[in-house]
Motif scaffolding. Structure first.
Motif, PDB file in Angstrom:
ATOM      1  N   ILE A   1      -0.355  -6.312  -4.642  1.00 27.47           N
ATOM      2  CA  ILE A   1      -0.871  -6.975  -3.441  1.00 27.47           C
ATOM      3  C   ILE A   1      -0.798  -6.037  -2.246  1.00 27.47           C
ATOM      4  CG2 ILE A   1      -0.334  -8.781  -1.755  1.00 27.47           C
ATOM      5  CD1 ILE A   1       0.272 -10.640  -4.061  1.00 27.47           C
ATOM      6  N   VAL A   2       0.294  -5.289  -2.128  1.00 24.19           N
ATOM      7  CA  VAL A   2       0.428  -4.343  -1.016  1.00 24.19           C
ATOM      8  C   VAL A   2      -0.697  -3.311  -1.057  1.00 24.19           C
ATOM      9  CG1 VAL A   2       1.882  -2.540  -0.025  1.00 24.19           C
ATOM     10  CG2 VAL A   2       2.921  -4.679  -0.811  1.00 24.19           C
ATOM     11  N   ALA A   3      -0.975  -2.766  -2.232  1.00 28.17           N
ATOM     12  CA  ALA A   3      -2.047  -1.770  -2.363  1.00 28.17           C
ATOM     13  C   ALA A   3      -3.411  -2.368  -2.039  1.00 28.17           C
ATOM     14  CB  ALA A   3      -2.041  -1.192  -3.778  1.00 28.17           C
ATOM     15  N   GLU A   4      -3.643  -3.590  -2.498  1.00 21.67           N
ATOM     16  CA  GLU A   4      -4.918  -4.264  -2.221  1.00 21.67           C
ATOM     17  C   GLU A   4      -5.093  -4.507  -0.734  1.00 21.67           C
ATOM     18  OE1 GLU A   4      -6.971  -8.623  -3.116  1.00 21.67           O
ATOM     19  OE2 GLU A   4      -5.287  -7.933  -4.344  1.00 21.67           O
ATOM     20  N   MET A   5      -4.034  -4.971  -0.068  1.00 20.72           N
ATOM     21  CA  MET A   5      -4.102  -5.227   1.357  1.00 20.72           C
ATOM     22  C   MET A   5      -4.274  -3.930   2.151  1.00 20.72           C
ATOM     23  SD  MET A   5      -3.981  -8.493   2.046  1.00 20.72           S
ATOM     24  CE  MET A   5      -5.142  -8.569   0.691  1.00 20.72           C
ATOM     25  N   ALA A   6      -3.609  -2.864   1.730  1.00 19.88           N
ATOM     26  CA  ALA A   6      -3.724  -1.592   2.442  1.00 19.88           C
ATOM     27  C   ALA A   6      -5.158  -1.074   2.403  1.00 19.88           C
ATOM     28  CB  ALA A   6      -2.771  -0.563   1.842  1.00 19.88           C
ATOM     29  N   ASP A   7      -5.838  -1.257   1.283  1.00 17.68           N
ATOM     30  CA  ASP A   7      -7.234  -0.840   1.185  1.00 17.68           C
ATOM     31  C   ASP A   7      -8.113  -1.660   2.137  1.00 17.68           C
ATOM     32  OD1 ASP A   7      -9.529   0.549  -0.296  1.00 17.68           O
ATOM     33  OD2 ASP A   7     -10.001  -1.562  -0.624  1.00 17.68           O
ATOM     34  N   LEU A   8      -7.893  -2.968   2.165  1.00 19.26           N
ATOM     35  CA  LEU A   8      -8.666  -3.830   3.058  1.00 19.26           C
ATOM     36  C   LEU A   8      -8.397  -3.483   4.519  1.00 19.26           C
ATOM     37  CD1 LEU A   8     -10.488  -6.276   3.584  1.00 19.26           C
ATOM     38  CD2 LEU A   8      -8.459  -7.741   3.318  1.00 19.26           C
ATOM     39  N   GLN A   9      -7.150  -3.235   4.861  1.00 21.30           N
ATOM     40  CA  GLN A   9      -6.803  -2.882   6.243  1.00 21.30           C
ATOM     41  C   GLN A   9      -7.516  -1.614   6.687  1.00 21.30           C
ATOM     42  OE1 GLN A   9      -2.654  -2.561   5.534  1.00 21.30           O
ATOM     43  NE2 GLN A   9      -2.437  -4.769   5.176  1.00 21.30           N
ATOM     44  N   ALA A  10      -7.559  -0.613   5.803  1.00 27.15           N
ATOM     45  CA  ALA A  10      -8.209   0.647   6.154  1.00 27.15           C
ATOM     46  C   ALA A  10      -9.690   0.434   6.450  1.00 27.15           C
ATOM     47  CB  ALA A  10      -8.026   1.657   5.025  1.00 27.15           C
TER      48      ALA A  10
END
Length: 439
Positions: free
Chosen positions: A340-349
């Protein structure tokens, strides 16, 4: 310890299968549904609440179901350790018997429910052999004086990740922070009133801020009906504080529930709040009506939407793992894994890159997440600044941050478990303010 499958005579007779259910069983059944939604399906506790409690008659029962589920999630590793100490064979993590025991023990050992009531209201939730097992394990633990530790145990994966990222002292502070619900922070539309003069036992840690005890009846506090303030954690108020006052165009992206939108509107900005979810936008409308503050609402995906003109200020309160709000939402401790952290980090970028183009030359962009994961904070803004040389970091100035919170040497703000602990703490947040070069 006695074998739970051959229990001694219980202190109170249990209800016979098929007989009338004890009063309060429906709320425990709803709590069981909530645990299943969080632990098996990975749903946020608040999102699952409406469906899980649909059969309950009124607000108090819904509140009880939520309180039981939340307390169980706060104490889950310690509850499971007690259960495992009283069984010969480990119960599967998703077994209904384990879930029923969790909520019975959470009530008896942490919420102050009499043991006979705690067990009587969960036994109807299980049938057959597991019913006898649940009764036996609970009775064994009660007779042997089972207790929960004063400081809860963090889930192992979370504790390891936070120790690696922030050190053992922060991980220990996080464990202390989940022992009880935190105090309630209020943000005021006008910085002039002193909340400590109108709210009983309130404290103030910043201009336009008041803090009251956990469990306060918010709607009954002075100023609620008049729209003088809204509930907003102190750390969550920092992003809008770093934008400050202004009269130009401001965008609040991913805006619900709207505390930052209200701050910007109260500071004089012409605000457009952009929110993807129609249901979450309802909170924005409710707060707009109650406070009388003026702002526009756009129901849109920020990755597809564009503003009509560049903005002097853009606030990106990006979707994230939300691990920083674990004190109020303990379900994140059990849902927010590395994927989830990796998925959210991609969306944030992607959101950050798009939002940067909407900042007028010389304008301000504030990026924030309520996350304790560096991938969603420090690493995110470092990458952004490498990719966008037309932006530079601008550190907070004197008087811009709440008392007791300071900027990091790099110029951004990071609140962690342990921050302001002596006065009630605050949520975990990352906040960075960057400015776009003038044309």
């Amino acid at each position: 310890m006695a074998d739970a499958r051959t229990p001694r005579r219980p202190a109170r007779p249990r209800p016979a299968p098929g007989g009338p259910e004890p009063l309060g069983t429906a709320a425990r059944r709803a709590a069981l549904r909530l645990l299943d939604a969080v632990l098996r399906r990975g749903e946020p506790l608040e999102s699952a609440l409406a469906h899980a409690t649909r059969a309950l008659a009124g607000g108090p029962d819904r509140g009880l179901a939520h309180a039981i589920a939340a307390e169980t999630l706060r104490r889950l590793p310690d509850l499971d350790a007690l259960i495992d100490s009283a069984t010969r064979q480990k119960l599967p993590d998703d077994a209904k018997a384990r879930s029923a025991l969790r909520i019975a023990l959470a009530q008896a050992l942490s919420l102050g429910t009499p043991p006979h009531a705690a067990i009587a209201t969960v036994l109807p939730l299980v049938d057959g052999g597991p019913r006898k097992l649940v009764h036996g394990v609970f009775g064994t633990l009660m007779r042997n004086g089972a207790t929960l530790p004063e400081v809860p145990t963090l889930p192992a994966a979370v504790a390891e990740r936070w120790r690696d990222n922030w050190g053992k002292d922060v991980a220990a502070a996080a464990a202390r922070a989940i022992a009880a619900p935190p105090p309630i922070d209020l943000s005021y539309a006008d910085a002039a009133p002193d909340p400590t003069k109108v709210l009983p036992d309130a404290t103030s840690l910043a201009p336009a801020h008041g803090r009251v005890a956990a469990g306060s009846d918010v709607a009954a506090l002075p100023g609620f009906a008049e729209g003088d303030w809204w509930v907003q954690d102190l750390a969550a108020s920092i992003p809008a504080r770093l934008i400050g006052r202004g009269t130009g165009i401001a965008l609040d992206l991913c805006a619900a529930p709207g505390g930052k939108t209200l701050q910007l509107a109260a500071a004089g900005w012409q605000v457009t709040a952009v929110e993807l979810s129609e249901s979450r936008a309802a909170r924005l409308r409710d707060n707009r009506e109650r406070t009388g503050l003026s702002f526009d609402i756009a129901i849109a995906d920020v990755l597809a939407w564009s503003p009509p003109a560049p903005a002097q200020a853009v606030l990106v309160d990006a979707p994230c793992s939300a691990t920083g709000i674990f004190r109020r939402h303990p379900d994140v401790l059990h849902r927010a894994h590395g994927g989830i952290v990796a998925e959210m980090a991609d969306l944030q970028a992607r959101i950050l890159a798009r939002a940067a183009d909407w900042v007028a030359p010389g304008g301000t962009l504030v990026y924030a997440t309520c996350s304790l994961e560096p991938e969603e904070g420090e690493a995110q803004i470092e990458r952004f600044l490498r990719d966008r040389p037309d932006f530079r970091l601008r550190a907070p100035q004197a008087g811009e941050l709440p008392d007791g919170i300071a900027a990091e040497p790099e110029g951004w703000v990071r609140t962690l478990p342990g921050t302001l602990e002596a006065v009630g703490g605050c949520d975990g947040f990352f906040v960075a303010r960057v400015e776009r070069a003038s044309a």
